[in-house]
Scaffold this motif. Structure first.
Motif, PDB file in Angstrom:
ATOM      1  N   MET A  88      12.642   4.532  -2.625  1.00 42.46           N
ATOM      2  CA  MET A  88      13.486   4.770  -3.793  1.00 42.46           C
ATOM      3  C   MET A  88      13.269   3.700  -4.851  1.00 42.46           C
ATOM      4  O   MET A  88      12.958   2.553  -4.540  1.00 42.46           O
ATOM      5  CB  MET A  88      14.961   4.827  -3.380  1.00 42.46           C
ATOM      6  N   ALA A  89      13.443   4.110  -6.093  1.00 43.38           N
ATOM      7  CA  ALA A  89      13.317   3.178  -7.207  1.00 43.38           C
ATOM      8  C   ALA A  89      14.517   2.237  -7.262  1.00 43.38           C
ATOM      9  O   ALA A  89      14.387   1.074  -7.630  1.00 43.38           O
ATOM     10  CB  ALA A  89      13.186   3.943  -8.525  1.00 43.38           C
ATOM     11  N   GLU A  90      15.657   2.744  -6.883  1.00 45.25           N
ATOM     12  CA  GLU A  90      16.903   1.962  -6.885  1.00 45.25           C
ATOM     13  C   GLU A  90      16.696   0.667  -6.101  1.00 45.25           C
ATOM     14  O   GLU A  90      16.101   0.662  -5.027  1.00 45.25           O
ATOM     15  CB  GLU A  90      18.012   2.802  -6.252  1.00 45.25           C
ATOM     16  N   GLU A  91      17.189  -0.429  -6.641  1.00 45.51           N
ATOM     17  CA  GLU A  91      17.047  -1.733  -5.986  1.00 45.51           C
ATOM     18  C   GLU A  91      18.019  -1.919  -4.823  1.00 45.51           C
ATOM     19  O   GLU A  91      17.734  -2.664  -3.890  1.00 45.51           O
ATOM     20  CB  GLU A  91      17.263  -2.868  -7.003  1.00 45.51           C
ATOM     21  N   HIS A 141      13.311   0.113  -0.795  1.00 47.00           N
ATOM     22  CA  HIS A 141      13.981   0.172  -2.097  1.00 47.00           C
ATOM     23  C   HIS A 141      13.205  -0.635  -3.131  1.00 47.00           C
ATOM     24  O   HIS A 141      12.407  -1.517  -2.792  1.00 47.00           O
ATOM     25  CB  HIS A 141      15.419  -0.338  -1.976  1.00 47.00           C
ATOM     26  N   GLY A 142      13.420  -0.280  -4.389  1.00 42.31           N
ATOM     27  CA  GLY A 142      12.762  -1.004  -5.472  1.00 42.31           C
ATOM     28  C   GLY A 142      11.300  -0.641  -5.664  1.00 42.31           C
ATOM     29  O   GLY A 142      10.545  -1.400  -6.252  1.00 42.31           O
ATOM     30  N   VAL A 143      10.899   0.531  -5.151  1.00 45.78           N
ATOM     31  CA  VAL A 143       9.522   1.002  -5.347  1.00 45.78           C
ATOM     32  C   VAL A 143       9.560   2.348  -6.071  1.00 45.78           C
ATOM     33  O   VAL A 143      10.196   3.276  -5.623  1.00 45.78           O
ATOM     34  CB  VAL A 143       8.736   1.102  -4.022  1.00 45.78           C
ATOM     35  N   TYR A 144       8.910   2.397  -7.201  1.00 41.13           N
ATOM     36  CA  TYR A 144       8.959   3.604  -8.017  1.00 41.13           C
ATOM     37  C   TYR A 144       7.561   4.144  -8.309  1.00 41.13           C
ATOM     38  O   TYR A 144       7.209   5.238  -7.879  1.00 41.13           O
ATOM     39  CB  TYR A 144       9.715   3.333  -9.320  1.00 41.13           C
ATOM     40  N   GLU A 145       6.769   3.378  -9.022  1.00 38.83           N
ATOM     41  CA  GLU A 145       5.432   3.845  -9.393  1.00 38.83           C
ATOM     42  C   GLU A 145       4.582   4.043  -8.140  1.00 38.83           C
ATOM     43  O   GLU A 145       4.726   3.318  -7.154  1.00 38.83           O
ATOM     44  CB  GLU A 145       4.747   2.844 -10.331  1.00 38.83           C
ATOM     45  N   LYS A 146       3.692   5.019  -8.186  1.00 31.49           N
ATOM     46  CA  LYS A 146       2.796   5.292  -7.072  1.00 31.49           C
ATOM     47  C   LYS A 146       2.048   4.016  -6.698  1.00 31.49           C
ATOM     48  O   LYS A 146       1.465   3.353  -7.552  1.00 31.49           O
ATOM     49  CB  LYS A 146       1.813   6.394  -7.452  1.00 31.49           C
ATOM     50  N   ALA A 205      10.132  11.770   6.356  1.00 30.91           N
ATOM     51  CA  ALA A 205       9.873  10.813   5.287  1.00 30.91           C
ATOM     52  C   ALA A 205      10.052  11.506   3.948  1.00 30.91           C
ATOM     53  O   ALA A 205       9.528  12.600   3.725  1.00 30.91           O
ATOM     54  CB  ALA A 205       8.470  10.250   5.399  1.00 30.91           C
ATOM     55  N   SER A 206      10.804  10.854   3.066  1.00 35.63           N
ATOM     56  CA  SER A 206      11.087  11.452   1.765  1.00 35.63           C
ATOM     57  C   SER A 206      11.327  10.384   0.714  1.00 35.63           C
ATOM     58  O   SER A 206      11.965   9.370   1.000  1.00 35.63           O
ATOM     59  CB  SER A 206      12.343  12.338   1.861  1.00 35.63           C
ATOM     60  N   PRO A 207      10.864  10.651  -0.492  1.00 35.80           N
ATOM     61  CA  PRO A 207      11.350   9.837  -1.597  1.00 35.80           C
ATOM     62  C   PRO A 207      12.799  10.242  -1.864  1.00 35.80           C
ATOM     63  O   PRO A 207      13.187  11.377  -1.561  1.00 35.80           O
ATOM     64  CB  PRO A 207      10.434  10.225  -2.766  1.00 35.80           C
ATOM     65  N   VAL A 208      13.579   9.332  -2.366  1.00 35.72           N
ATOM     66  CA  VAL A 208      14.972   9.632  -2.687  1.00 35.72           C
ATOM     67  C   VAL A 208      15.031  10.181  -4.111  1.00 35.72           C
ATOM     68  O   VAL A 208      14.622   9.510  -5.056  1.00 35.72           O
ATOM     69  CB  VAL A 208      15.852   8.373  -2.554  1.00 35.72           C
ATOM     70  N   TYR A 209      15.499  11.402  -4.220  1.00 37.06           N
ATOM     71  CA  TYR A 209      15.674  12.049  -5.521  1.00 37.06           C
ATOM     72  C   TYR A 209      17.155  12.336  -5.709  1.00 37.06           C
ATOM     73  O   TYR A 209      17.738  13.102  -4.937  1.00 37.06           O
ATOM     74  CB  TYR A 209      14.894  13.364  -5.585  1.00 37.06           C
TER      75      TYR A 209
END
Length: 178
Positions: free
Chosen positions: A119-122, A153-158, A82-86
Motif C-alpha cells: 500500500m502507498a499509505e505510510e 506500507h509506503g510503497v506506491y510506484e512499481k 497477495a493484493s495491493p490495497v485499493y
C-alpha cells in the motif's frame, strides 16, 4: 512437503505485491515445499453473477479460468492471498476470485493462509479493512487458519518495494511455512 499456492492479484506484473509473492515463493521453495504462483490478473476471471446455478449443478455457469484456479486452491495445503490495497480493500482481481469460490462452497477447507499486501499509505494500520476483507473468506471455510500477514506500507510506484525490508520479511515468512 506442502503444496503452496501463491495467488498474486496485482494488475501490475512485477509490481510491488507481485515481488512480495516472488520473495515468499523463493523462501517456501527453499524450505522444501512445492510452490505454484498464479498471476490472477493474467487469467480470465469473470464476476459472479449470483445466479447460483452452481449450487444446483456443482459447476459454474461462467466458463473462464476461475474454476481451474479454485481447484488448485482445493488441492493446496497453503494459500497465499497477495493484493495491493485499493481504497482500503483488496483489488478487484482477488475479490472476483473470492466471490467465484461459491461454486465449491463449503469445500475449500482446512487450509493455512498467508496475506501479503502492499500500500502507498505510510500507516500500516490502514490495512485493517483489507485484512478483514481477506479474513472474511477464511471465516466462511471450515478449518482455515491465518498463519501470517505482511503489510508492506509506503510503497506506491512499481518497484518501490525493492531495497526495503519487506522483501526479506516475505522471504522469511516463506521459509517458515510448515
Amino acid at each position: 512437503m506442502k503444496n503452496v499456492l501463491v495467488l498474486s492479484s496485482s494488475p501490475r506484473k512485477g509490481g510491488n505485491s507481485d515481488l512480495l509473492c516472488d520473495a515468499f515463493a523463493k523462501g517456501a521453495k527453499e524450505a522444501g515445499h512445492k510452490v505454484v504462483k498464479i498471476r490472477v490478473a493474467d487469467k480470465k476471471v469473470g464476476f459472479c453473477t449470483g445466479c447460483y446455478a452452481c449450487q444446483k449443478t456443482g459447476v459454474c455457469a461462467i466458463k473462464d479460468d476461475a474454476e481451474a484456479i479454485l481447484k488448485k486452491m482445493m488441492a493446496a495445503d497453503v494459500i497465499v492471498f497477495a493484493s495491493p490495497v485499493y481504497f482500503y480493500s483488496v483489488c478487484a482481481q482477488l475479490k472476483a476470485l473470492i466471490d467465484r469460490s461459491v461454486v465449491f462452497y463449503p469445500n475449500i477447507t482446512n487450509k493455512n493462509y498467508y496475506f501479503l499486501m502492499t500500500m502507498a499509505e505510510e500507516d500500516a494500520q490502514m490495512a485493517e479493512g483489507t485484512i478483514k476483507a481477506m479474513q472474511g473468506f477464511l471465516d466462511c471455510y471450515e478449518g482455515s487458519k491465518l498463519k501470517g500477514t505482511l503489510v508492506a506500507h509506503g510503497v506506491y510506484e512499481k518497484g518501490a518495494i525493492k531495497g526495503t525490508k519487506f522483501l526479506e520479511k516475505a522471504y522469511k515468512m516463506g521459509l517458515k511455512v510448515k
